[in-house]
Design an enzyme around this catalytic site. Structure first.
Site, mmCIF file in Angstrom:
data_model
loop_
_atom_site.group_PDB
_atom_site.id
_atom_site.type_symbol
_atom_site.label_atom_id
_atom_site.label_comp_id
_atom_site.label_asym_id
_atom_site.label_seq_id
_atom_site.Cartn_x
_atom_site.Cartn_y
_atom_site.Cartn_z
ATOM 1 N N GLN A 156 0.787 -1.247 0.000
ATOM 2 C CA GLN A 156 0.000 0.000 0.000
ATOM 3 C C GLN A 156 0.814 1.290 0.000
ATOM 4 O OE1 GLN A 156 -3.806 0.336 2.409
ATOM 5 N NE2 GLN A 156 -2.531 1.734 3.572
ATOM 6 N N GLU A 200 -3.327 10.575 -0.459
ATOM 7 C CA GLU A 200 -2.258 11.027 0.449
ATOM 8 C C GLU A 200 -1.151 11.775 -0.285
ATOM 9 O OE1 GLU A 200 -0.860 7.851 2.922
ATOM 10 O OE2 GLU A 200 -2.837 7.481 3.775
ATOM 11 N N ASP A 236 4.195 0.283 4.270
ATOM 12 C CA ASP A 236 2.994 -0.197 4.944
ATOM 13 C C ASP A 236 2.403 -1.264 4.031
ATOM 14 O OD1 ASP A 236 0.626 -0.709 6.195
ATOM 15 O OD2 ASP A 236 -0.156 1.345 6.106
ATOM 16 N N GLU A 281 5.093 -1.705 8.338
ATOM 17 C CA GLU A 281 3.787 -1.623 9.013
ATOM 18 C C GLU A 281 2.859 -2.732 8.515
ATOM 19 O OE1 GLU A 281 2.181 2.390 8.927
ATOM 20 O OE2 GLU A 281 0.130 1.623 8.924
ATOM 21 N N ASP A 307 -0.766 -1.320 12.856
ATOM 22 C CA ASP A 307 -1.830 -0.331 12.633
ATOM 23 C C ASP A 307 -3.173 -1.055 12.794
ATOM 24 O OD1 ASP A 307 -3.619 1.539 11.676
ATOM 25 O OD2 ASP A 307 -2.875 1.578 9.635
ATOM 26 N N LYS A 332 -3.906 6.453 15.721
ATOM 27 C CA LYS A 332 -4.922 7.216 14.987
ATOM 28 C C LYS A 332 -6.066 7.396 15.972
ATOM 29 C CE LYS A 332 -3.926 5.171 10.416
ATOM 30 N NZ LYS A 332 -4.228 4.016 9.540
ATOM 31 N N ARG A 361 -5.140 9.985 8.433
ATOM 32 C CA ARG A 361 -5.874 8.954 7.713
ATOM 33 C C ARG A 361 -5.816 9.320 6.232
ATOM 34 N NH1 ARG A 361 -8.704 5.342 11.242
ATOM 35 N NH2 ARG A 361 -8.390 4.078 9.379
ATOM 36 N N SER A 362 -6.067 8.339 5.361
ATOM 37 C CA SER A 362 -5.997 8.658 3.928
ATOM 38 C C SER A 362 -7.041 9.714 3.561
ATOM 39 C CB SER A 362 -6.164 7.394 3.090
ATOM 40 O OG SER A 362 -7.357 6.728 3.431
ATOM 41 N N LYS A 383 3.341 10.174 10.842
ATOM 42 C CA LYS A 383 3.116 9.652 9.495
ATOM 43 C C LYS A 383 2.010 10.496 8.879
ATOM 44 C CE LYS A 383 1.642 5.425 7.174
ATOM 45 N NZ LYS A 383 0.673 4.327 7.273
HETATM 46 P P1 PGA Z 1 -6.426 4.472 6.065
HETATM 47 O O1 PGA Z 1 -5.076 3.657 6.180
HETATM 48 O O2 PGA Z 1 -6.760 4.476 4.605
HETATM 49 O O3 PGA Z 1 -7.361 3.594 6.852
HETATM 50 O O4 PGA Z 1 -6.243 5.806 6.639
HETATM 51 C C1 PGA Z 1 -3.847 4.152 5.990
HETATM 52 C C2 PGA Z 1 -2.941 3.137 6.614
HETATM 53 O O5 PGA Z 1 -3.183 1.923 6.449
HETATM 54 O O6 PGA Z 1 -2.019 3.493 7.326
HETATM 55 ZN ZN ZN Z 2 -1.522 1.267 7.843
#
Ligand code: PGA
Ligand code: ZN
Length: 417
Positions: A156, A200, A236, A281, A307, A332, A361-362, A383
């Site tokens: 990812q 992101e 990650d 991660e 995470d 988070k 978060r994304s 991050k």
């Molecule tokens: P998210 O994840 O899209 O749930 O914010 C980002 C991540 O896995 O760190």
């Molecule tokens: Zn993550």
């Protein structure tokens, strides 16, 4: 100076994906705080529920009809009492009643209102006068997996970590140079690359994971030489999204391969050694504490971070500590709802030698509170991307904090164990 809460005002706003989210203003006798909630795309299954049934509209109604009345008259200085009240109003174990994002926005706006009532910045109010340590920025440069819609690496995120920087400004400068260099390299390398970026702000290209690793290695090395300090990188894997329970395998769609748990472990050990990764991660799916522990034992000088594994939940972290699963944790706040819940987890991590990585978060807004949380709680890493408005809001806030601290500012104590 009075921090007595006079009013709560809630409204609907949008995040960088154009999704509806909630923003809350907390007004005290002498101060004001405002916070809006982020949203994940690759969410952990143990996260709290974001909104009550009916979504953001229902959450706004809860604030107007109940939460505002119950919080009015309380003292914003007592964060724990505010957060306990939110739990009581909610009445469930996972914030299904009022929504975890509702709790998040109220909780963070309250903390800021308290700080503001005392004429302090949030990091000073939460961290005390001694708070002076800046986190290292862990910045997403290449996107894949669930953060992309077409062909891209299965992993990812590929993230730069300029751990040799002497200041936050130097570190963030290095990340911007790495990000830019990667864009230039992808333009040369990948036909069809059109400069597309993910939510992101990381590049999206139709390349293999292998090519992404090579690109990162080269860009970090070249920029490291230019700026004259060490720039590492990590990933990650977000492997819960790849894990197919029935087959008991991780599916690498782009690559056209599948890996069982033993193969996944071997693959990650190889990658960590070959590319000198400093950060990995979610290398295994969110219930596999045991494999996290095994990878942690078998790698050196690399943070193994949970995470989806921990979802900022203190009980899940305690389980991980018992098994020595990982040595770092993503924080988070909206995975658990309130600031008090998140700080319990942060403190537990600190007591047990886990590295705290405060994270965006994304799907996010220009809310900058996590910048202050990182400094207040001495989190060694933040991050939050490299470019893109919602990321820059946090990164620039850290530059403001560093500037404000002047020669008292220090970089955090980051150990890549
Ligand atoms: P998210 O994840 O899209 O749930 O914010 C980002 C991540 O896995 O760190
Ligand atoms: Zn993550």
């Amino acid at each position: 100076m009075s921090s007595i809460i006079e009013d709560l005002i809630a409204r609907k706003v949008f995040n960088n994906r154009g999704e509806e989210t909630i923003e809350v203003d907390v007004v005290t006798a002498n101060g004001f705080g405002r916070a809006s909630a982020p949203a994940g795309k690759s969410r952990g299954k143990n996260e709290v529920v974001y909104y009550p049934q009916g979504g953001v509209d229902a959450a706004l109604k809860k604030i107007d009809e109940q939460i505002a009345q119950e919080l009015a008259g309380l003292n914003a200085d007592f964060q724990e009492e505010i957060d306990t009240t939110l739990h009581e109003i909610d009445g469930t174990a996972n914030f299904k009643g009022i929504g975890g994002n509702t709790a998040y926005a109220v909780s963070l706006a309250n903390a800021e209102a308290a700080a503001n009532s005392h004429g302090l910045l949030l990091f000073q109010f939460l961290g005390g006068n001694a708070a002076n340590m800046l986190p290292y920025p862990l910045g997403n440069c290449i996107s894949g997996g669930q953060h992309t819609r077409g062909k891209a690496p299965d992993i990812q995120e590929f993230l730069a970590l300029p751990h040799g920087a002497a200041t936050f400004l130097e570190a963030q400068t290095a990340n911007t140079l790495i990000h830019k260099k990667i864009g230039d390299m992808l333009k040369k390398k990948s036909t069809g690359f059109n400069g597309g970026k993910s939510d992101e702000g990381a590049w999206i290209a139709n390349i293999t994971s292998e090519e992404a690793f090579e690109t990162m290695t080269k860009a970090c090395e070249e920029v490291g030489n230019e700026v004259d300090f060490e720039c590492g990188f990590g990933i990650d894997v977000a492997s819960s999204g790849m894990w197919k329970e029935k087959e008991e395998k991780y599916i690498y769609e782009r690559e056209g391969t599948k890996r069982d748990t033993a193969e996944q472990l071997e693959y990650l050990i190889d990658l960590t050694e070959k590319y000198h990764l400093t950060y990995v991660e979610d290398p295994f799916h969110e219930e596999d504490f045991e494999s996290f522990a095994e990878l942690t034992r078998k790698t050196k000088n690399c943070l193994i971070c949970g995470d989806d594994l921990f979802t900022t939940n203190n009980e899940r972290l305690s389980q991980g500590i018992k098994q020595r699963a990982g040595n770092a944790i993503i924080i988070k706040v909206n995975q658990v709802g309130t600031l008090t819940d998140a700080t319990d987890t942060i403190e537990n991590a600190q007591r047990n030698g886990y590295t705290n990585v405060v994270s965006h978060r994304s799907g996010d807004t220009t809310d900058w509170h996590i910048a202050h949380l990182a400094v207040a709680y001495k989190c060694p890493i933040i991050k939050t991307g490299v470019v893109e408005g919602a990321r820059i809001a946090k990164l620039n806030e850290l530059l403001r904090i560093e500037h404000f601290l002047g020669n008292r500012a220090r970089m955090a104590d980051l150990k890549l164990t």
